[in-house]
Design a protein around this motif. Structure first.
Motif, PDB file in Angstrom:
ATOM      1  N   GLU A  69       0.839  -1.220   0.000  1.00  0.00           N
ATOM      2  CA  GLU A  69       0.000   0.000   0.000  1.00  0.00           C
ATOM      3  C   GLU A  69       0.869   1.264   0.000  1.00  0.00           C
ATOM      4  O   GLU A  69       0.373   2.361   0.224  1.00  0.00           O
ATOM      5  N   SER A  70       2.175   1.079  -0.192  1.00  0.00           N
ATOM      6  CA  SER A  70       3.148   2.198  -0.165  1.00  0.00           C
ATOM      7  C   SER A  70       3.049   3.023   1.116  1.00  0.00           C
ATOM      8  O   SER A  70       3.161   4.251   1.088  1.00  0.00           O
ATOM      9  N   LYS A  71       2.804   2.344   2.238  1.00  0.00           N
ATOM     10  CA  LYS A  71       2.751   3.056   3.525  1.00  0.00           C
ATOM     11  C   LYS A  71       4.063   2.866   4.278  1.00  0.00           C
ATOM     12  O   LYS A  71       4.729   1.840   4.130  1.00  0.00           O
ATOM     13  N   LEU A  72       4.390   3.849   5.140  1.00  0.00           N
ATOM     14  CA  LEU A  72       5.607   3.726   5.947  1.00  0.00           C
ATOM     15  C   LEU A  72       5.432   2.652   7.024  1.00  0.00           C
ATOM     16  O   LEU A  72       4.337   2.472   7.558  1.00  0.00           O
ATOM     17  N   VAL A  73       6.525   1.983   7.362  1.00  0.00           N
ATOM     18  CA  VAL A  73       6.509   0.965   8.416  1.00  0.00           C
ATOM     19  C   VAL A  73       7.122   1.582   9.679  1.00  0.00           C
ATOM     20  O   VAL A  73       8.264   2.034   9.640  1.00  0.00           O
ATOM     21  N   ASP A  74       6.363   1.595  10.771  1.00  0.00           N
ATOM     22  CA  ASP A  74       6.918   2.062  12.047  1.00  0.00           C
ATOM     23  C   ASP A  74       7.641   0.871  12.685  1.00  0.00           C
ATOM     24  O   ASP A  74       7.056   0.088  13.429  1.00  0.00           O
ATOM     25  N   LEU A  75       8.936   0.746  12.343  1.00  0.00           N
ATOM     26  CA  LEU A  75       9.679  -0.433  12.800  1.00  0.00           C
ATOM     27  C   LEU A  75       9.803  -0.458  14.317  1.00  0.00           C
ATOM     28  O   LEU A  75       9.793  -1.532  14.929  1.00  0.00           O
ATOM     29  N   SER A  76       9.896   0.709  14.955  1.00  0.00           N
ATOM     30  CA  SER A  76      10.039   0.739  16.415  1.00  0.00           C
ATOM     31  C   SER A  76       8.839   0.055  17.071  1.00  0.00           C
ATOM     32  O   SER A  76       8.991  -0.796  17.953  1.00  0.00           O
ATOM     33  N   ALA A  77       7.617   0.433  16.626  1.00  0.00           N
ATOM     34  CA  ALA A  77       6.410  -0.141  17.232  1.00  0.00           C
ATOM     35  C   ALA A  77       6.288  -1.630  16.921  1.00  0.00           C
ATOM     36  O   ALA A  77       5.965  -2.458  17.779  1.00  0.00           O
ATOM     37  N   LEU A  78       6.575  -1.944  15.673  1.00  0.00           N
ATOM     38  CA  LEU A  78       6.395  -3.332  15.228  1.00  0.00           C
ATOM     39  C   LEU A  78       7.350  -4.293  15.954  1.00  0.00           C
ATOM     40  O   LEU A  78       6.962  -5.372  16.407  1.00  0.00           O
ATOM     41  N   ILE A  79       8.610  -3.875  16.091  1.00  0.00           N
ATOM     42  CA  ILE A  79       9.600  -4.749  16.721  1.00  0.00           C
ATOM     43  C   ILE A  79       9.315  -4.873  18.223  1.00  0.00           C
ATOM     44  O   ILE A  79       9.484  -5.933  18.822  1.00  0.00           O
ATOM     45  N   MET A  80       8.856  -3.790  18.832  1.00  0.00           N
ATOM     46  CA  MET A  80       8.532  -3.845  20.259  1.00  0.00           C
ATOM     47  C   MET A  80       7.389  -4.845  20.495  1.00  0.00           C
ATOM     48  O   MET A  80       7.409  -5.637  21.431  1.00  0.00           O
ATOM     49  N   SER A  81       6.393  -4.804  19.603  1.00  0.00           N
ATOM     50  CA  SER A  81       5.274  -5.736  19.737  1.00  0.00           C
ATOM     51  C   SER A  81       5.716  -7.174  19.540  1.00  0.00           C
ATOM     52  O   SER A  81       5.278  -8.073  20.253  1.00  0.00           O
ATOM     53  N   LEU A  82       6.616  -7.365  18.571  1.00  0.00           N
ATOM     54  CA  LEU A  82       7.129  -8.714  18.325  1.00  0.00           C
ATOM     55  C   LEU A  82       7.845  -9.233  19.570  1.00  0.00           C
ATOM     56  O   LEU A  82       7.598 -10.350  20.037  1.00  0.00           O
ATOM     57  N   SER A  83       8.702  -8.381  20.135  1.00  0.00           N
ATOM     58  CA  SER A  83       9.510  -8.806  21.278  1.00  0.00           C
ATOM     59  C   SER A  83       8.622  -9.111  22.492  1.00  0.00           C
ATOM     60  O   SER A  83       8.797 -10.137  23.160  1.00  0.00           O
ATOM     61  N   SER A  84       7.614  -8.255  22.755  1.00  0.00           N
ATOM     62  CA  SER A  84       6.793  -8.558  23.935  1.00  0.00           C
ATOM     63  C   SER A  84       5.918  -9.778  23.685  1.00  0.00           C
ATOM     64  O   SER A  84       5.622 -10.543  24.603  1.00  0.00           O
TER      65      SER A  84
END
Ligand code: HEM
Length: 358
Positions: free
Chosen positions: A11-26
């Protein structure tokens, strides 16, 4: 996580890697700790760990808050007046209730679990039941272990992945080299479009050097965990009393020009080539992101595996670019104050699918 990035990319949207990785880790820690798997919501790409994450944030805040009683015990009464003590007690009560609920659910469940299905609470309750430890293992002990794991294990790995991706965006030649390595692995093993697995990580020598270099420049716990001296000693000519609170500055050690050439440069190659490169396992005091000795981090292997797996797959399956308005020289490298050194501004990048996901 990978599918969310893929759909944001289409969808050509930006990825908020900080939020995504934090969610993955928790999510990983919740699964290991109390057996709950949280699925990411593909729309908001947030895991439904909100109660857990909220509690964790509050805990981090009180852990790093200034208490007069810690440094000037005779002024401890100020903590009571300014509300610091009551906040501490409120967070403690909420955490206690949270852990109690999870433990009760485990105690009430009569489902037989195989060894592979057991989480940390199952193992601790089993040890308690079978009297397998040389002391009386109480529920409070179990809550304390859970507390350690959740606070120490969740955002340290996430912060490292974000710093590694940030350094790679600032250093495109390193990004190119590490992507070539992970993509060659997938190509050689003729298993395109299946994720890189834990068993394959030992092939990724350069990626491991990238992770080490990230730990050197951005240790997630820059001051480790405070220690208290057990006896009087003299260090560097200073007399240190028994019972003194000591902080070890792992951040400064990693950038010490006496130990490192060009200490401010991100150069993973410094860990390649020599027969005994410096490692972070607590034997080389130039690099101690996990501390060292008896109280060194027991979660090192889990932390490193999580980081390497996340990075390997992010780098293999996607090409990454900065938003059009940002140049690599302008990437913000500020750190949030707190017990874990997170990047202050979220890392938002645009991803392009390099290999389609199955
Ligand atoms: C990149 C990942 C991680 C880093 C950089 C890290 C770093 C640290 C550091 C610096 C300490 C204090 C050591 C010292 O003062 O000598 C520590 C302690 C600890 N870590 Fe980690 N950690 C990570 C991941 C984890 C994970 C995944 C877990 C568990 C699931 C974990 C559990 C703990 C515990 C329980 C302690 C306290 C040990 C004690 O007091 O005896 N850590 N960690």
């Amino acid at each position: 996580m990978m599918r969310i990035i893929s759909s944001l990319s289409s969808e050509s949207k930006l990825v908020d890697l900080s939020a995504l990785i934090m969610s993955l880790s928790s999510s990983i820690i919740c699964k290991i700790g109390f057996g709950k798997s949280y699925k990411a919501d593909e729309r908001s790409y947030e895991f439904s760990t909100s109660r857990f994450q909220g509690l964790l944030q509050e805990t981090q805040a009180v852990l790093t808050a200034f208490f007069f009683s810690d440094y000037l015990p005779y002024m401890g009464w100020i903590d009571k007046i300014n509300g610091a003590s009551s906040k501490l007690e409120r967070v403690f009560r909420q955490l206690d209730e949270f852990y109690q609920e999870i433990i009760t659910t485990h105690l009430d469940s009569h489902k037989q679990k195989s060894e592979q299905q057991q989480d940390i609470i199952d193992v601790l309750l089993q040890l308690r039941k079978e009297n397998k430890v040389p002391f009386d293992l109480t529920l409070d002990h179990i809550k304390a272990v859970l507390m350690n794991i959740f606070v120490a294990g969740t955002d340290t790995s996430a912060a490292t992945v974000v710093w590694a991706m940030t350094e790679l965006m600032k250093n495109p030649h390193v990004m190119k080299k590490v992507q070539e390595e992970v993509r060659k692995l997938i190509k050689d093993q003729e298993c395109s479009a299946t994720f890189i697995q834990e068993e394959q990580l030992h092939h990724l020598i350069y990626l491991k050097a990238v992770v080490k270099e990230t730990f050197r420049l951005h240790p997630p716990s820059p001051l480790l965990v405070p220690r208290q001296t057990m006896q009087e000693c003299t260090l560097g000519g200073y007399q240190i009393d028994q019972g003194t609170l000591v902080f070890i500055n792992a951040w400064a050690i990693g950038r010490d020009p006496e130990s490192w050439d060009n200490p401010e440069t991100f150069l993973p190659e410094r860990f390649l080539g020599s027969p005994n490169p410096i490692d972070y396992k607590g034997q080389d005091f130039e690099l101690i992101p996990f501390g060292a000795g008896r109280r060194g981090c027991p979660g090192m292997v889990l932390g490193v595996t999580t980081i390497e797996l996340a990075l390997a797959n992010l780098l293999c399956f996607f090409d990454w670019e900065l938003p059009a308005s940002i140049k690599k020289e302008d990437i913000d490298m500020d750190t949030l104050p707190g017990i874990t050194a997170h990047k202050k501004k979220a890392l938002c990048l645009s991803a392009t699918n390099f290999i389609g996901l199955q």
